[in-house]
Design a protein around this motif. Structure first.
Motif, PDB file in Angstrom:
ATOM      1  N   THR A  99       0.807  -1.219   0.000  1.00  0.00           N
ATOM      2  CA  THR A  99       0.000   0.000   0.000  1.00  0.00           C
ATOM      3  C   THR A  99       0.847   1.279   0.000  1.00  0.00           C
ATOM      4  O   THR A  99       0.310   2.370   0.114  1.00  0.00           O
ATOM      5  CB  THR A  99      -0.946   0.022   1.214  1.00  0.00           C
ATOM      6  OG1 THR A  99      -0.182  -0.045   2.422  1.00  0.00           O
ATOM      7  CG2 THR A  99      -1.904  -1.153   1.166  1.00  0.00           C
ATOM      8  N   THR A 125      -1.665   6.701   1.102  1.00  0.00           N
ATOM      9  CA  THR A 125      -2.225   5.359   1.153  1.00  0.00           C
ATOM     10  C   THR A 125      -3.738   5.407   1.263  1.00  0.00           C
ATOM     11  O   THR A 125      -4.450   4.619   0.643  1.00  0.00           O
ATOM     12  CB  THR A 125      -1.628   4.578   2.338  1.00  0.00           C
ATOM     13  OG1 THR A 125      -0.220   4.425   2.122  1.00  0.00           O
ATOM     14  CG2 THR A 125      -2.272   3.208   2.494  1.00  0.00           C
ATOM     15  N   ARG A 126      -4.235   6.357   2.062  1.00  0.00           N
ATOM     16  CA  ARG A 126      -5.667   6.565   2.212  1.00  0.00           C
ATOM     17  C   ARG A 126      -5.989   8.004   1.858  1.00  0.00           C
ATOM     18  O   ARG A 126      -5.296   8.934   2.281  1.00  0.00           O
ATOM     19  CB  ARG A 126      -6.131   6.265   3.639  1.00  0.00           C
ATOM     20  CG  ARG A 126      -5.996   4.812   4.052  1.00  0.00           C
ATOM     21  CD  ARG A 126      -6.593   4.574   5.432  1.00  0.00           C
ATOM     22  NE  ARG A 126      -8.035   4.822   5.444  1.00  0.00           N
ATOM     23  CZ  ARG A 126      -8.946   3.911   5.128  1.00  0.00           C
ATOM     24  NH1 ARG A 126      -8.575   2.709   4.750  1.00  0.00           N
ATOM     25  NH2 ARG A 126     -10.217   4.204   5.171  1.00  0.00           N
ATOM     26  N   ARG A 153      -8.924   6.968  -8.159  1.00  0.00           N
ATOM     27  CA  ARG A 153      -8.884   6.305  -6.860  1.00  0.00           C
ATOM     28  C   ARG A 153     -10.292   5.964  -6.389  1.00  0.00           C
ATOM     29  O   ARG A 153     -11.281   6.562  -6.835  1.00  0.00           O
ATOM     30  CB  ARG A 153      -8.190   7.199  -5.815  1.00  0.00           C
ATOM     31  CG  ARG A 153      -6.786   7.616  -6.231  1.00  0.00           C
ATOM     32  CD  ARG A 153      -6.008   8.221  -5.101  1.00  0.00           C
ATOM     33  NE  ARG A 153      -5.778   7.252  -4.030  1.00  0.00           N
ATOM     34  CZ  ARG A 153      -4.938   7.452  -3.020  1.00  0.00           C
ATOM     35  NH1 ARG A 153      -4.252   8.586  -2.936  1.00  0.00           N
ATOM     36  NH2 ARG A 153      -4.777   6.537  -2.085  1.00  0.00           N
ATOM     37  N   PRO A 169     -11.806   6.025  -2.771  1.00  0.00           N
ATOM     38  CA  PRO A 169     -11.472   6.354  -1.374  1.00  0.00           C
ATOM     39  C   PRO A 169     -11.912   5.291  -0.371  1.00  0.00           C
ATOM     40  O   PRO A 169     -11.322   5.178   0.704  1.00  0.00           O
ATOM     41  CB  PRO A 169     -12.217   7.676  -1.144  1.00  0.00           C
ATOM     42  CG  PRO A 169     -12.363   8.273  -2.503  1.00  0.00           C
ATOM     43  CD  PRO A 169     -12.574   7.098  -3.418  1.00  0.00           C
ATOM     44  N   GLU A 170     -12.937   4.526  -0.711  1.00  0.00           N
ATOM     45  CA  GLU A 170     -13.440   3.525   0.230  1.00  0.00           C
ATOM     46  C   GLU A 170     -12.670   2.216   0.167  1.00  0.00           C
ATOM     47  O   GLU A 170     -12.598   1.493   1.164  1.00  0.00           O
ATOM     48  CB  GLU A 170     -14.928   3.267  -0.026  1.00  0.00           C
ATOM     49  CG  GLU A 170     -15.814   4.467   0.260  1.00  0.00           C
ATOM     50  CD  GLU A 170     -17.277   4.161  -0.012  1.00  0.00           C
ATOM     51  OE1 GLU A 170     -17.691   3.004   0.198  1.00  0.00           O
ATOM     52  OE2 GLU A 170     -17.997   5.072  -0.444  1.00  0.00           O
ATOM     53  N   THR A 171     -12.116   1.892  -0.980  1.00  0.00           N
ATOM     54  CA  THR A 171     -11.467   0.576  -1.095  1.00  0.00           C
ATOM     55  C   THR A 171     -10.232   0.597  -1.980  1.00  0.00           C
ATOM     56  O   THR A 171      -9.958  -0.364  -2.689  1.00  0.00           O
ATOM     57  CB  THR A 171     -12.470  -0.496  -1.584  1.00  0.00           C
ATOM     58  OG1 THR A 171     -11.854  -1.781  -1.527  1.00  0.00           O
ATOM     59  CG2 THR A 171     -12.938  -0.207  -2.995  1.00  0.00           C
ATOM     60  N   ASP A 172      -9.446   1.694  -1.958  1.00  0.00           N
ATOM     61  CA  ASP A 172      -8.127   1.639  -2.568  1.00  0.00           C
ATOM     62  C   ASP A 172      -7.363   0.456  -1.988  1.00  0.00           C
ATOM     63  O   ASP A 172      -7.411   0.204  -0.776  1.00  0.00           O
ATOM     64  CB  ASP A 172      -7.346   2.931  -2.262  1.00  0.00           C
ATOM     65  CG  ASP A 172      -7.569   4.015  -3.301  1.00  0.00           C
ATOM     66  OD1 ASP A 172      -8.098   3.722  -4.384  1.00  0.00           O
ATOM     67  OD2 ASP A 172      -7.202   5.176  -3.023  1.00  0.00           O
TER      68      ASP A 172
END
Length: 406
Positions: free
Chosen positions: A53, A223-224, A355, A357-360
């Motif tokens: 990640t 990462t997030r 991307r 955002p909820e499940t990258d």
């Protein structure tokens, strides 16, 4: 009934296994990373997923085996795996971006020197596989280098994540013979500009958040997705190259300007619900320029056939809307963040990232998978313990019945 996500996963697994089978032990030591895991913090087993990640889009060490560390026959196997995760147009675009390293070297007069054998280097793209392709557990792969980062995760035999998915182009436009121009990401720029310039003044004022463009995409290589400021130095793996102004925000924004463009859970800008029919067609075409990078079987593009889904996509812009001027835009909605910027090298250096955002990296799917796995393991363990306990006491019960004459 066809399962596109499973079909793509099967092709990925076959291509990844073929590549791994071609490697010797030393190559495998670099090429294979730990199996994907969910959550975790430093010092825990799950933190082994930190490498998977941690991603980049600069010409830094992305982690994995480079083309330089492989033979030509293995190069072909690398590109076969890369192609398995892309549409035809997506693959051609990625292959073109790799080739642009030679064009960029020429643009810079073959003069840039960062202390390695070659700075602008089409051989410095990295591939790493995480886990066992086609095995019973989750597995994934990452291919990346300058202006490319492809991140894929397979869980229970299906592709469940294809983001972050980053493409860039430097130069964004290059001359071709006969007066044509090579623009690998041109549609993503032109369609967005046509859309924002079609807005009425009162709606355009809501879409344009800032008169100046940021130097880079706001989420950077986080990462997030969130509101944390990404510093320029974070865009490079430590120890490989220290960029100038390393402690400054990668966007070059601070204060009120940074706040104006900050990413928030509630999207900023103009929602698709307020666009007319022609503008909504442009918005969907713009989404296709990003979500069409991957095969139809794993692309979420069909989601936007639902008018309500298109209603929820917000367009935000920064900078000038005139061609040839520095600019930035983003599309944001449920499970969606698209960012674009073209500022540097005289507005001839583009970054374009998609991307979720909820499940990258598939984080939520991994968490659900591991929770279900642990629940099933616990249930099986409990059942086995109960059976063993029952078996251990059965002879005693029989002896008591016999002694009592029953």
């Amino acid at each position: 009934m066809a399962d596109g996500a499973r079909d793509v996963a099967d092709r990925m697994a076959e291509a990844a296994a073929a590549w791994l089978a071609s490697l010797d032990a030393a190559q495998r030591g670099v090429a294979v990373g730990p199996s994907p895991r969910a959550g975790g913090t430093a010092g825990t087993e799950a933190h082994a997923d930190a490498d998977r990640t941690r991603w980049f889009y600069t010409p830094t060490d992305h982690g994995g085996l480079t083309f330089h560390q492989q033979r030509p026959v293995q190069h072909r196997l690398v590109m076969r795996l890369v192609a398995s995760g892309l549409s035809d147009a997506g693959y051609v675009t990625v292959a073109t971006v790799l080739g642009l390293e030679n064009v960029l070297d020429h643009v810079e007069g073959f003069s840039v020197n960062w202390g390695r054998e070659r700075t602008r280097d089409p051989g410095m793209y990295y591939l790493r596989v995480f886990g066992e392709p086609g095995g019973p557990g989750p597995w994934g792969w990452r291919f990346g280098g300058h202006h490319v980062s492809l991140n894929n995760l397979v869980v229970d035999g299906r592709v469940v994540a294809t983001t972050p998915c980053f493409l860039g182009a430097d130069p964004a436009a290059s001359p071709l013979l006969g007066g044509s121009t090579l623009r690998p990401l041109g549609t993503a720029e032109d369609t967005a500009r046509e859309l924002v310039r079609s807005l009425r003044p009162e709606t355009a004022a809501r879409a344009v958040l800032l008169p100046r463009a940021p130097n880079d995409v706001v989420a950077g290589n986080s990462t997030r997705v969130g509101d944390r400021v990404i510093r320029r130095g974070e865009l490079w793996r430590p120890g490989t190259h220290i960029p100038d102004r390393a402690e400054q925000p990668s966007t070059g924004l601070d204060g009120a300007d940074r706040r104006a463009l900050a990413l928030t859970p509630t999207p900023k800008g103009l929602p698709g619900a307020e666009l007319d029919a022609g503008q909504r067609q442009l918005l969907r075409a713009l989404l296709a320029a990003y979500l069409g990078r991957v095969p139809d079987g794993v692309s979420p593009l069909a989601r936007y056939d639902d008018p309500a889904a298109l209603d929820a996509v917000h367009l935000a812009w920064a900078g000038s809307t005139a061609p040839g001027e520095p600019h930035y835009y983003r599309l944001q909605g449920p499970r969606l963040l698209i960012e674009w910027t073209n500022v540097h090298r005289g507005v001839n250096h583009a970054h374009a990232v998609w991307r979720d955002p909820e499940t990258d990296f598939g984080g939520d799917v991994l968490a659900a998978h591991h929770a279900a796995h642990h629940a099933a393991h616990h249930a099986a363990h409990h059942a086995a313990h109960h059976a063993a306990h029952h078996a251990a006491h059965q002879p005693t019960h029989q002896a008591l019945h016999h002694a009592n004459g029953t």
